[in-house]
Scaffold this motif. Structure first.
Motif, PDB file in Angstrom:
ATOM      1  N   ALA A   1      16.132  24.957  44.328  1.00 52.23           N
ATOM      2  CA  ALA A   1      16.536  24.364  43.056  1.00 52.23           C
ATOM      3  C   ALA A   1      15.314  24.013  42.204  1.00 52.23           C
ATOM      4  O   ALA A   1      15.309  24.222  40.986  1.00 52.23           O
ATOM      5  CB  ALA A   1      17.399  23.129  43.296  1.00 52.23           C
TER       6      ALA A   1
ATOM      7  N   LYS B   1      16.782  14.253  45.310  1.00 51.40           N
ATOM      8  CA  LYS B   1      16.122  14.367  44.016  1.00 51.40           C
ATOM      9  C   LYS B   1      14.975  15.347  44.122  1.00 51.40           C
ATOM     10  O   LYS B   1      14.422  15.574  45.193  1.00 51.40           O
ATOM     11  CB  LYS B   1      15.614  13.007  43.539  1.00 51.40           C
TER      12      LYS B   1
ATOM     13  N   SER C   1      18.673  15.538  40.037  1.00 58.41           N
ATOM     14  CA  SER C   1      19.306  14.937  41.199  1.00 58.41           C
ATOM     15  C   SER C   1      20.596  15.671  41.530  1.00 58.41           C
ATOM     16  O   SER C   1      21.151  16.393  40.699  1.00 58.41           O
ATOM     17  CB  SER C   1      19.603  13.449  40.958  1.00 58.41           C
ATOM     18  N   GLY C   2      21.066  15.474  42.743  1.00 56.03           N
ATOM     19  CA  GLY C   2      22.286  16.137  43.180  1.00 56.03           C
ATOM     20  C   GLY C   2      22.675  15.664  44.563  1.00 56.03           C
ATOM     21  O   GLY C   2      22.133  14.687  45.085  1.00 56.03           O
TER      22      GLY C   2
ATOM     23  N   GLN D   1      13.741  25.904  38.153  1.00 54.40           N
ATOM     24  CA  GLN D   1      13.553  25.203  36.881  1.00 54.40           C
ATOM     25  C   GLN D   1      12.554  25.935  35.977  1.00 54.40           C
ATOM     26  O   GLN D   1      11.644  26.582  36.433  1.00 54.40           O
ATOM     27  CB  GLN D   1      13.056  23.762  37.153  1.00 54.40           C
TER      28      GLN D   1
ATOM     29  N   THR E   1      24.042  20.193  42.050  1.00 53.92           N
ATOM     30  CA  THR E   1      23.248  19.347  41.173  1.00 53.92           C
ATOM     31  C   THR E   1      24.146  18.608  40.179  1.00 53.92           C
ATOM     32  O   THR E   1      25.287  19.007  39.938  1.00 53.92           O
ATOM     33  CB  THR E   1      22.211  20.181  40.409  1.00 53.92           C
ATOM     34  N   ASP E   2      23.598  17.561  39.596  1.00 52.07           N
ATOM     35  CA  ASP E   2      24.386  16.768  38.655  1.00 52.07           C
ATOM     36  C   ASP E   2      24.685  17.526  37.369  1.00 52.07           C
ATOM     37  O   ASP E   2      25.547  17.097  36.589  1.00 52.07           O
ATOM     38  CB  ASP E   2      23.653  15.461  38.330  1.00 52.07           C
TER      39      ASP E   2
ATOM     40  N   VAL F   1      16.686  22.320  48.308  1.00 57.31           N
ATOM     41  CA  VAL F   1      15.965  21.551  47.293  1.00 57.31           C
ATOM     42  C   VAL F   1      14.803  22.371  46.742  1.00 57.31           C
ATOM     43  O   VAL F   1      14.571  22.402  45.519  1.00 57.31           O
ATOM     44  CB  VAL F   1      15.468  20.210  47.869  1.00 57.31           C
TER      45      VAL F   1
ATOM     46  N   PHE G   1      14.254  19.511  39.937  1.00 59.64           N
ATOM     47  CA  PHE G   1      15.482  19.974  39.283  1.00 59.64           C
ATOM     48  C   PHE G   1      16.301  18.823  38.718  1.00 59.64           C
ATOM     49  O   PHE G   1      17.224  19.026  37.926  1.00 59.64           O
ATOM     50  CB  PHE G   1      16.353  20.755  40.275  1.00 59.64           C
TER      51      PHE G   1
END
Length: 410
Positions: free
Chosen positions: A406, A368, A373-374, A410, A387-388, A403, A371
């Motif tokens: 990512a 997490k 979660s993924g 954002q 990522t989700d 992470v 960004f």
């Protein structure tokens, strides 16, 4: 061992030619299921076979790179051994099907049959395990590569305008044509030490240390050891070692060890090699009696429409057209948007992607950040964050680096 100038380091800043192609290396980074291919194109290999340290004249790293670039060997034959250890779970053949679909391989026709001899899928077997290849080349018009597995043989032959793939196990033939004088047909996976070395040297820039690390003897040939190492922290690459034939400048062996230590990720090297002209009959091919022959222009029927809200396998490949690279040098991360909410497709989508759910779950870590979660999917070299909301971040970098990238996006 001869007194090699192992402290003589060079970077692309000392020669424009060393920068050429650096940015292109990242385009080989692809999503999780074909990480082996991505890692291979970055450059993989294990320790050089140590059968003595020949006494050779002193050379600098810059001179050795120039020797590789100027190598004009067009005729050779030999045996290549490839050992790959990415630390992947058993994919049960999933990687071959995915590679064929994502690369848009014509061997996967709309009828689901395709051809077992289609090289776009067959050569993906090289991304894991141990394999023995026989290779031969006679200039730009004639090349042959044979993969020998379980008493069966797969051959890819380029002879003039004809390109043939033959799978002895299924007795299937794949045929396409190329203009006279065309270069060797492209392969999805590098197969010789030179293929690997060419990709690795594209990554040489001012974030890279390049030194001469002594000498070795490979396949009975005297060679120099060229050592390529990242200067940056955060890369999963430890070092790349290329054994360069002292006489011809041809790469004889390629080794990539991970920053985490342990065995090399991949060992690719000649066990036998000759620079004599191969016999012309080496490149002759006639389909055996009773063989099923698939012409390339007959194998690419349109795929069925995907279910609403989902992308077809081919569309996932097209999604990579939007791939961009963030970061620099060995810490470069390739990112693109699959457009698939909830991450990559799972078993509900069917087809070659139906096994992804169990496959990814077997070696993914939930993460997490800013960004959202993924899941981070790991090998010993290439890692990828999916990522989700369907975005992919992949590279030869640590989980924390993915992470962080990512979050910054954002």
């Amino acid at each position: 061992m001869a007194p090699i100038d192992s402290d003589d380091s060079t970077t692309a800043g000392e020669g424009e030619e060393l920068r050429a192609g650096r940015r292109k290396a990242a385009r080989y980074v692809v999503p999780v299921a074909v990480m082996g291919v991505a890692a291979a194109t970055i450059g993989l290999v294990p320790a050089l076979a140590d059968s003595g340290d020949p006494d050779l004249p002193k050379v600098t790293a810059e001179q050795l790179i120039e020797k590789i670039a100027k190598s004009d060997v067009e005729q050779l034959s030999g045996t290549v051994r490839i050992n790959t250890d990415l630390g992947l779970p058993d994919l049960g053949g999933l990687e071959s099907g995915l590679m064929s679909g994502m690369s848009g391989g014509s061997g996967s026709g709309g009828d689901g049959e395709g051809s077992a001899a289609d090289p776009s899928a067959k050569l993906t077997e090289l991304v894991s395990g141990s394999h023995t290849l026989r290779v031969a080349a006679d200039g730009p018009d004639r090349q042959k590569l044979s993969l020998m597995e379980n008493a069966a043989e797969y051959s890819l032959i380029h002879n003039g305008k004809d390109v043939w793939g033959y799978d002895s196990q299924s007795n299937e033939v794949y045929h396409s044509t190329a203009p006279d004088g065309a270069e060797r047909p492209e392969k999805d996976v590098p197969a010789t030490p030179k293929d690997f070395a060419d990709q690795a040297l594209k990554s040489v820039d001012d974030t890279t240390s390049v030194t001469v690390g002594g000498t070795a003897q490979v396949a009975g040939r005297d060679a120099y050891r060229l050592v390529v190492e990242p200067k940056q922290e955060g890369s999963t690459v430890g070092a790349i070692t290329v054994a360069v034939d002292a006489e011809t400048g041809t790469p004889l062996k390629f080794t990539l060890t991970p920053a985490s230590g342990g065995a090399a990720v991949v060992d690719v090297g000649f066990t036998k090699v000759s620079f004599a002209k191969p016999d012309a009959s080496t490149f002759d091919f006639t389909p055996p009696a009773g063989a099923k022959v698939t012409e390339a222009d007959e194998a690419g029927a349109p795929a069925e429409a995907p279910e609403p809200g989902r992308k077809a396998e081919g569309d996932l490949a097209k999604g990579m057209d939007g791939l961009k690279v963030i970061g620099e040098g060995w810490n470069s991360i390739a990112t693109f948007d699959t457009g698939a909410q909830g991450g990559l497709p799972t078993g509900s989508t069917g087809g070659d992607l139906s096994g992804l759910g169990g496959f990814l779950g077997s070696f993914g870590d939930q993460v997490k950040g800013d960004f959202g979660s993924g899941t981070v999917f790991k090998t010993r070299l290439v890692n990828a964050l999916i990522t989700d909301d369907g975005k992919v971040y992949a590279g030869a970098v640590t989980k924390d680096a993915l992470v962080k990238a990512a979050d910054a996006a954002q």
